[in-house]
Motif scaffolding. Sequence first.
Motif, PDB file in Angstrom:
ATOM      1  N   ARG A  87      37.289  67.407  22.330  1.00 29.88           N
ATOM      2  CA  ARG A  87      36.741  67.622  23.512  1.00 29.88           C
ATOM      3  C   ARG A  87      35.654  67.353  24.336  1.00 29.88           C
ATOM      4  N   GLY A  88      35.599  66.460  23.213  1.00 31.54           N
ATOM      5  CA  GLY A  88      34.128  65.591  23.621  1.00 31.54           C
ATOM      6  C   GLY A  88      32.889  65.718  22.827  1.00 31.54           C
ATOM      7  N   PRO A  89      32.277  64.925  23.024  1.00 37.73           N
ATOM      8  CA  PRO A  89      30.867  65.467  22.103  1.00 37.73           C
ATOM      9  C   PRO A  89      30.421  66.972  23.209  1.00 37.73           C
ATOM     10  N   GLN A  90      29.190  67.212  22.605  1.00 42.44           N
ATOM     11  CA  GLN A  90      28.507  68.738  22.975  1.00 42.44           C
ATOM     12  C   GLN A  90      27.361  67.669  23.808  1.00 42.44           C
ATOM     13  N   GLU A  91      26.893  68.766  24.927  1.00 39.67           N
ATOM     14  CA  GLU A  91      25.574  68.052  25.255  1.00 39.67           C
ATOM     15  C   GLU A  91      24.535  68.729  24.674  1.00 39.67           C
ATOM     16  N   GLN A  92      23.740  67.651  23.868  1.00 36.81           N
ATOM     17  CA  GLN A  92      21.796  68.510  23.188  1.00 36.81           C
ATOM     18  C   GLN A  92      21.567  69.103  23.766  1.00 36.81           C
ATOM     19  N   LYS A  93      21.090  70.253  23.280  1.00 41.91           N
ATOM     20  CA  LYS A  93      20.087  71.087  24.196  1.00 41.91           C
ATOM     21  C   LYS A  93      18.789  71.110  23.426  1.00 41.91           C
ATOM     22  N   PRO A  94      17.238  71.255  24.521  1.00 37.25           N
ATOM     23  CA  PRO A  94      16.272  71.024  23.845  1.00 37.25           C
ATOM     24  C   PRO A  94      15.583  71.344  22.879  1.00 37.25           C
ATOM     25  N   GLY A  95      15.096  71.194  21.591  1.00 38.41           N
ATOM     26  CA  GLY A  95      15.133  71.729  19.932  1.00 38.41           C
ATOM     27  C   GLY A  95      16.478  71.976  19.461  1.00 38.41           C
ATOM     28  N   GLN A  96      17.724  71.542  19.757  1.00 36.68           N
ATOM     29  CA  GLN A  96      18.955  71.991  19.383  1.00 36.68           C
ATOM     30  C   GLN A  96      19.066  71.033  17.554  1.00 36.68           C
ATOM     31  N   PRO A  97      18.636  70.959  16.491  1.00 32.53           N
ATOM     32  CA  PRO A  97      19.290  70.376  15.229  1.00 32.53           C
ATOM     33  C   PRO A  97      20.646  69.296  15.987  1.00 32.53           C
ATOM     34  N   ASP A  98      20.357  67.744  15.279  1.00 29.27           N
ATOM     35  CA  ASP A  98      21.431  67.004  15.362  1.00 29.27           C
ATOM     36  C   ASP A  98      22.937  67.327  15.049  1.00 29.27           C
ATOM     37  N   GLN A  99      22.553  68.114  14.193  1.00 29.88           N
ATOM     38  CA  GLN A  99      24.285  68.298  13.150  1.00 29.88           C
ATOM     39  C   GLN A  99      24.237  69.357  12.851  1.00 29.88           C
ATOM     40  N   THR A 100      25.634  70.003  12.951  1.00 25.83           N
ATOM     41  CA  THR A 100      25.685  71.537  12.418  1.00 25.83           C
ATOM     42  C   THR A 100      25.622  71.568  11.384  1.00 25.83           C
ATOM     43  N   PRO A 101      25.105  72.388  10.654  1.00 25.25           N
ATOM     44  CA  PRO A 101      24.950  72.772   9.618  1.00 25.25           C
ATOM     45  C   PRO A 101      26.322  73.394   8.525  1.00 25.25           C
ATOM     46  N   ALA A 102      26.612  72.858   7.636  1.00 21.53           N
ATOM     47  CA  ALA A 102      27.572  73.134   6.970  1.00 21.53           C
ATOM     48  C   ALA A 102      27.695  74.639   7.002  1.00 21.53           C
ATOM     49  N   ALA A 103      28.932  75.408   7.360  1.00 19.24           N
ATOM     50  CA  ALA A 103      29.113  76.461   7.285  1.00 19.24           C
ATOM     51  C   ALA A 103      29.451  77.313   6.262  1.00 19.24           C
ATOM     52  N   LEU A 104      30.321  76.571   5.440  1.00 19.02           N
ATOM     53  CA  LEU A 104      31.157  76.779   4.111  1.00 19.02           C
ATOM     54  C   LEU A 104      30.684  76.730   2.960  1.00 19.02           C
ATOM     55  N   LYS A 105      30.590  77.630   1.983  1.00 18.11           N
ATOM     56  CA  LYS A 105      29.578  76.851   1.034  1.00 18.11           C
ATOM     57  C   LYS A 105      31.348  76.697  -0.100  1.00 18.11           C
ATOM     58  N   SER A 106      30.674  75.772  -1.364  1.00 20.11           N
ATOM     59  CA  SER A 106      32.031  75.049  -1.796  1.00 20.11           C
ATOM     60  C   SER A 106      32.895  75.839  -2.251  1.00 20.11           C
ATOM     61  N   ASN A 107      32.757  77.249  -2.836  1.00 22.12           N
ATOM     62  CA  ASN A 107      33.821  77.831  -3.250  1.00 22.12           C
ATOM     63  C   ASN A 107      34.712  78.865  -2.547  1.00 22.12           C
ATOM     64  N   GLU A 108      34.049  79.063  -1.502  1.00 19.82           N
ATOM     65  CA  GLU A 108      34.702  79.959  -0.365  1.00 19.82           C
ATOM     66  C   GLU A 108      35.903  79.306   0.634  1.00 19.82           C
ATOM     67  N   PRO A 109      36.900  80.738   0.763  1.00 19.27           N
ATOM     68  CA  PRO A 109      38.364  80.111   1.288  1.00 19.27           C
ATOM     69  C   PRO A 109      37.722  79.421   2.163  1.00 19.27           C
ATOM     70  N   VAL A 110      38.866  78.890   3.238  1.00 18.11           N
ATOM     71  CA  VAL A 110      38.335  77.970   4.217  1.00 18.11           C
ATOM     72  C   VAL A 110      39.660  78.652   5.682  1.00 18.11           C
ATOM     73  N   ASN A 111      39.787  79.449   5.558  1.00 15.75           N
ATOM     74  CA  ASN A 111      40.988  80.143   6.072  1.00 15.75           C
ATOM     75  C   ASN A 111      40.929  80.871   7.256  1.00 15.75           C
ATOM     76  N   ASN A 112      39.671  81.055   7.009  1.00 17.52           N
ATOM     77  CA  ASN A 112      38.718  81.570   8.110  1.00 17.52           C
ATOM     78  C   ASN A 112      38.281  80.017   9.484  1.00 17.52           C
ATOM     79  N   MET A 113      37.872  79.417   8.771  1.00 16.51           N
ATOM     80  CA  MET A 113      36.885  78.400   9.064  1.00 16.51           C
ATOM     81  C   MET A 113      38.178  77.697   9.737  1.00 16.51           C
ATOM     82  N   LEU A 114      39.117  77.596   9.876  1.00 18.82           N
ATOM     83  CA  LEU A 114      40.397  76.232  10.266  1.00 18.82           C
ATOM     84  C   LEU A 114      40.564  77.556  11.125  1.00 18.82           C
ATOM     85  N   LEU A 115      40.811  79.052  11.451  1.00 18.51           N
ATOM     86  CA  LEU A 115      41.363  79.400  12.428  1.00 18.51           C
ATOM     87  C   LEU A 115      40.398  79.089  13.957  1.00 18.51           C
TER      88      LEU A 115
END
Length: 178
Positions: A87-115
């Motif tokens: 989809r291409g890079p998303q435009e940064q909005k002022p005050g928005q962090p550079d990187q999206t924080p990781a939403a998953l913990k290491s032991n969480e199931p990934v299926n919801n994130m996958l969808l």
Amino acid sequence: METGGFSLENNDILIRVRYALDIKDNDMVKIFKLGGLEVSRDEVKKMLTKTRDSYEDEAVPEEDDDSFKINNSKLESFFNGLIIFKRGPQEQKPGQPDQTPAALKSNEPVNNMLLKKLKIALALTSEDMIDILAMAGVTITKGELGALLRKKGHKNYKECGDKYARNFLKGLAMRYRG
């Protein structure tokens, strides 16, 4: 909700997504890089080898020692990169962090994130997702799908079982590869 079968490993998910979307090794390296993870082409090849854990009752090939187990963080980096790749890079909005924080913990199931991440990367509507699951023989209502796409902690959130994730990936392959 889960009806037997085996649990989806992160390596299996990566293998199935790569197959369904016909992504080449060089593009896999680019996608990981877009997701903030530097990997070599050799590392990608090792990630795309089934891990010892993913062979249920099958004989495990000897060369399996060469596989590279993917943790949730690496898989999430791949999906974040896939969104940017498609989809291409998303435009940064002022005050928005550079990187999206990781939403998953290491032991969480990934299926919801996958969808969620595939819905965004491929610009799928809920109807598209319902159709993809139907191609794999799974019937789901819009309400049930909405519950799977909700944020964890939301009152209507429902954890996505491997049956839905596996069949969604199967339907994706049928839709994109014919």
